[in-house]
Design a protein around this motif. Structure first.
Motif, PDB file in Angstrom:
ATOM      1  N   ILE A 112       0.841  -1.202   0.000  1.00  0.00           N
ATOM      2  CA  ILE A 112       0.000   0.000   0.000  1.00  0.00           C
ATOM      3  C   ILE A 112       0.874   1.249   0.000  1.00  0.00           C
ATOM      4  O   ILE A 112       0.633   2.206  -0.743  1.00  0.00           O
ATOM      5  CB  ILE A 112      -0.943   0.001   1.223  1.00  0.00           C
ATOM      6  CG1 ILE A 112      -2.036  -1.063   1.051  1.00  0.00           C
ATOM      7  CG2 ILE A 112      -1.582   1.378   1.420  1.00  0.00           C
ATOM      8  CD1 ILE A 112      -2.899  -1.266   2.282  1.00  0.00           C
ATOM      9  N   LEU A 113       1.915   1.237   0.825  1.00  0.00           N
ATOM     10  CA  LEU A 113       2.803   2.397   0.915  1.00  0.00           C
ATOM     11  C   LEU A 113       3.579   2.620  -0.381  1.00  0.00           C
ATOM     12  O   LEU A 113       3.942   3.756  -0.703  1.00  0.00           O
ATOM     13  CB  LEU A 113       3.769   2.219   2.087  1.00  0.00           C
ATOM     14  CG  LEU A 113       3.129   2.282   3.477  1.00  0.00           C
ATOM     15  CD1 LEU A 113       4.108   1.805   4.541  1.00  0.00           C
ATOM     16  CD2 LEU A 113       2.650   3.696   3.785  1.00  0.00           C
ATOM     17  N   ARG A 114       3.829   1.562  -1.126  1.00  0.00           N
ATOM     18  CA  ARG A 114       4.530   1.702  -2.409  1.00  0.00           C
ATOM     19  C   ARG A 114       3.672   2.420  -3.444  1.00  0.00           C
ATOM     20  O   ARG A 114       4.191   3.122  -4.307  1.00  0.00           O
ATOM     21  CB  ARG A 114       4.948   0.328  -2.939  1.00  0.00           C
ATOM     22  CG  ARG A 114       6.223  -0.197  -2.329  1.00  0.00           C
ATOM     23  CD  ARG A 114       6.619  -1.532  -2.908  1.00  0.00           C
ATOM     24  NE  ARG A 114       6.855  -1.494  -4.350  1.00  0.00           N
ATOM     25  CZ  ARG A 114       7.276  -2.547  -5.060  1.00  0.00           C
ATOM     26  NH1 ARG A 114       7.496  -3.707  -4.443  1.00  0.00           N
ATOM     27  NH2 ARG A 114       7.474  -2.454  -6.355  1.00  0.00           N
ATOM     28  N   LEU A 119      -5.208   6.634  -1.992  1.00  0.00           N
ATOM     29  CA  LEU A 119      -5.806   7.229  -0.797  1.00  0.00           C
ATOM     30  C   LEU A 119      -5.299   6.563   0.478  1.00  0.00           C
ATOM     31  O   LEU A 119      -4.989   7.241   1.462  1.00  0.00           O
ATOM     32  CB  LEU A 119      -7.334   7.123  -0.877  1.00  0.00           C
ATOM     33  CG  LEU A 119      -8.118   7.641   0.338  1.00  0.00           C
ATOM     34  CD1 LEU A 119      -7.753   9.092   0.645  1.00  0.00           C
ATOM     35  CD2 LEU A 119      -9.621   7.500   0.093  1.00  0.00           C
ATOM     36  N   ALA A 120      -5.187   5.248   0.467  1.00  0.00           N
ATOM     37  CA  ALA A 120      -4.739   4.533   1.667  1.00  0.00           C
ATOM     38  C   ALA A 120      -3.326   4.950   2.064  1.00  0.00           C
ATOM     39  O   ALA A 120      -3.036   5.164   3.245  1.00  0.00           O
ATOM     40  CB  ALA A 120      -4.799   3.025   1.433  1.00  0.00           C
ATOM     41  N   ALA A 121      -2.432   5.073   1.076  1.00  0.00           N
ATOM     42  CA  ALA A 121      -1.056   5.482   1.367  1.00  0.00           C
ATOM     43  C   ALA A 121      -1.020   6.905   1.908  1.00  0.00           C
ATOM     44  O   ALA A 121      -0.261   7.210   2.838  1.00  0.00           O
ATOM     45  CB  ALA A 121      -0.197   5.367   0.111  1.00  0.00           C
ATOM     46  N   GLU A 122      -1.826   7.785   1.338  1.00  0.00           N
ATOM     47  CA  GLU A 122      -1.875   9.167   1.816  1.00  0.00           C
ATOM     48  C   GLU A 122      -2.307   9.220   3.279  1.00  0.00           C
ATOM     49  O   GLU A 122      -1.752   9.981   4.078  1.00  0.00           O
ATOM     50  CB  GLU A 122      -2.843   9.977   0.956  1.00  0.00           C
ATOM     51  CG  GLU A 122      -2.344  10.250  -0.460  1.00  0.00           C
ATOM     52  CD  GLU A 122      -3.354  11.046  -1.271  1.00  0.00           C
ATOM     53  OE1 GLU A 122      -4.359  11.503  -0.679  1.00  0.00           O
ATOM     54  OE2 GLU A 122      -3.144  11.205  -2.485  1.00  0.00           O
ATOM     55  N   ILE A 123      -3.296   8.410   3.621  1.00  0.00           N
ATOM     56  CA  ILE A 123      -3.795   8.384   5.000  1.00  0.00           C
ATOM     57  C   ILE A 123      -2.721   7.872   5.953  1.00  0.00           C
ATOM     58  O   ILE A 123      -2.530   8.411   7.049  1.00  0.00           O
ATOM     59  CB  ILE A 123      -5.067   7.517   5.077  1.00  0.00           C
ATOM     60  CG1 ILE A 123      -6.224   8.240   4.379  1.00  0.00           C
ATOM     61  CG2 ILE A 123      -5.432   7.196   6.525  1.00  0.00           C
ATOM     62  CD1 ILE A 123      -7.473   7.406   4.220  1.00  0.00           C
ATOM     63  N   LEU A 124      -2.003   6.837   5.543  1.00  0.00           N
ATOM     64  CA  LEU A 124      -0.935   6.289   6.382  1.00  0.00           C
ATOM     65  C   LEU A 124       0.219   7.277   6.518  1.00  0.00           C
ATOM     66  O   LEU A 124       0.758   7.479   7.612  1.00  0.00           O
ATOM     67  CB  LEU A 124      -0.437   4.970   5.793  1.00  0.00           C
ATOM     68  CG  LEU A 124      -1.403   3.785   5.882  1.00  0.00           C
ATOM     69  CD1 LEU A 124      -0.877   2.603   5.083  1.00  0.00           C
ATOM     70  CD2 LEU A 124      -1.638   3.381   7.331  1.00  0.00           C
ATOM     71  N   GLY A 128       2.229   9.390   9.799  1.00  0.00           N
ATOM     72  CA  GLY A 128       3.630   9.128  10.105  1.00  0.00           C
ATOM     73  C   GLY A 128       4.152   7.768   9.706  1.00  0.00           C
ATOM     74  O   GLY A 128       5.274   7.403  10.070  1.00  0.00           O
ATOM     75  N   VAL A 129       3.361   6.991   8.967  1.00  0.00           N
ATOM     76  CA  VAL A 129       3.820   5.673   8.528  1.00  0.00           C
ATOM     77  C   VAL A 129       4.566   5.852   7.216  1.00  0.00           C
ATOM     78  O   VAL A 129       3.986   6.276   6.220  1.00  0.00           O
ATOM     79  CB  VAL A 129       2.643   4.692   8.344  1.00  0.00           C
ATOM     80  CG1 VAL A 129       3.167   3.309   7.970  1.00  0.00           C
ATOM     81  CG2 VAL A 129       1.816   4.621   9.620  1.00  0.00           C
ATOM     82  N   ARG A 130       5.858   5.535   7.218  1.00  0.00           N
ATOM     83  CA  ARG A 130       6.704   5.734   6.048  1.00  0.00           C
ATOM     84  C   ARG A 130       7.185   4.400   5.503  1.00  0.00           C
ATOM     85  O   ARG A 130       7.438   3.461   6.262  1.00  0.00           O
ATOM     86  CB  ARG A 130       7.916   6.598   6.410  1.00  0.00           C
ATOM     87  CG  ARG A 130       7.556   7.996   6.884  1.00  0.00           C
ATOM     88  CD  ARG A 130       7.076   8.866   5.726  1.00  0.00           C
ATOM     89  NE  ARG A 130       6.770  10.224   6.158  1.00  0.00           N
ATOM     90  CZ  ARG A 130       5.564  10.633   6.523  1.00  0.00           C
ATOM     91  NH1 ARG A 130       4.555   9.774   6.517  1.00  0.00           N
ATOM     92  NH2 ARG A 130       5.353  11.884   6.895  1.00  0.00           N
TER      93      ARG A 130
END
Length: 224
Positions: A112-114, A119-124, A128-130
């Motif tokens: 998801i972060l990749r 939207l999910a990555a933006e929320i994370l 502060g989730v990197r």
């Protein structure tokens, strides 16, 4: 695609389908996948998200940023969006990168972060989730520094103690480790710790027994 997904990861997909149906979405999107991930693996979510960013606030933000349609019956198949398909493919790549046979929830989080602009990555990211920190944590776990490995070290220490094997005990300490016994005596460094253990196991603690029990292991940050 899903043959490499373990049971937990497959349940994330199941819950994502449910969330998409609940919000009347024509496709399963990244935000549904995130909600499914939180629902399935609360321990993983707690590890990465601070208390004020827990499930309810994430759901509230998602609801404020999407168009909520008429609920779709669960009997109706909801397709996976192209964006979400990329995430699912990334999850397989993350499992391979870490040398894992199966895809699990941590690989889905990394995936998801990749997909940085979803939207999910933006929320994370907002919470502060990197990706870099998450990669470090996942690498630590793949090297045997996860919760299961910590329990194994504790069990190994108890076994070595119970057979008065001070050599096996000492190798469990880092070279620059610090050790304080129950009486408050202090030793620094593996060699000094081994000497101290040898002394006490040849006298007052010889034949003593300890038992390793664990109720919970909590990471204060992804890599600690």
């Amino acid at each position: 695609m899903f043959e490499r997904y373990n049971e937990k990861a497959r349940r994330v997909i199941f819950f994502a389908r449910y969330e998409a149906s609940r919000y009347g979405s024509s496709y399963i999107e990244s935000e549904h996948l995130l909600l499914g991930l939180i629902r399935e693996d609360k321990a993983l979510a707690i590890r990465f998200l601070p208390p004020h960013s827990w499930a309810e606030s994430i759901r509230n933000e998602i609801e404020s940023r999407i168009t909520i349609g008429k609920r779709i019956p669960t009997s109706v198949e909801v397709p996976i969006s192209q964006e979400c398909k990329r995430i699912l493919s990334y999850a397989i790549e993350e499992a391979e990168r870490l040398g894992h046979k199966h895809v699990s929830t941590e690989h889905l989080l990394l995936a998801i972060l990749r997909e940085e602009k979803c939207l999910a990555a933006e929320i994370l990211q907002k919470r502060g989730v990197r990706l870099s920190t998450s990669h470090e944590w996942a690498t630590h776990c793949s090297l045997g520094l996860g919760a299961d490995a910590i329990r194994e070290v504790a069990a190994t220490m108890a076994e070595a103690w119970n057979r008065d094997d001070t050599k096996a005990l000492s190798v469990l300490f880092a070279e620059d480790a610090e050790f304080i016994d129950v009486h408050g005596s202090f030793w620094k460094g593996r060699k000094n710790i081994e000497k101290a253990l040898t002394t006490i196991h040849s006298s007052s603690y010889r034949g003593s027994k300890i038992k390793s029990t664990s109720t919970e292991i909590r990471f204060v940050r992804p890599d600690v």
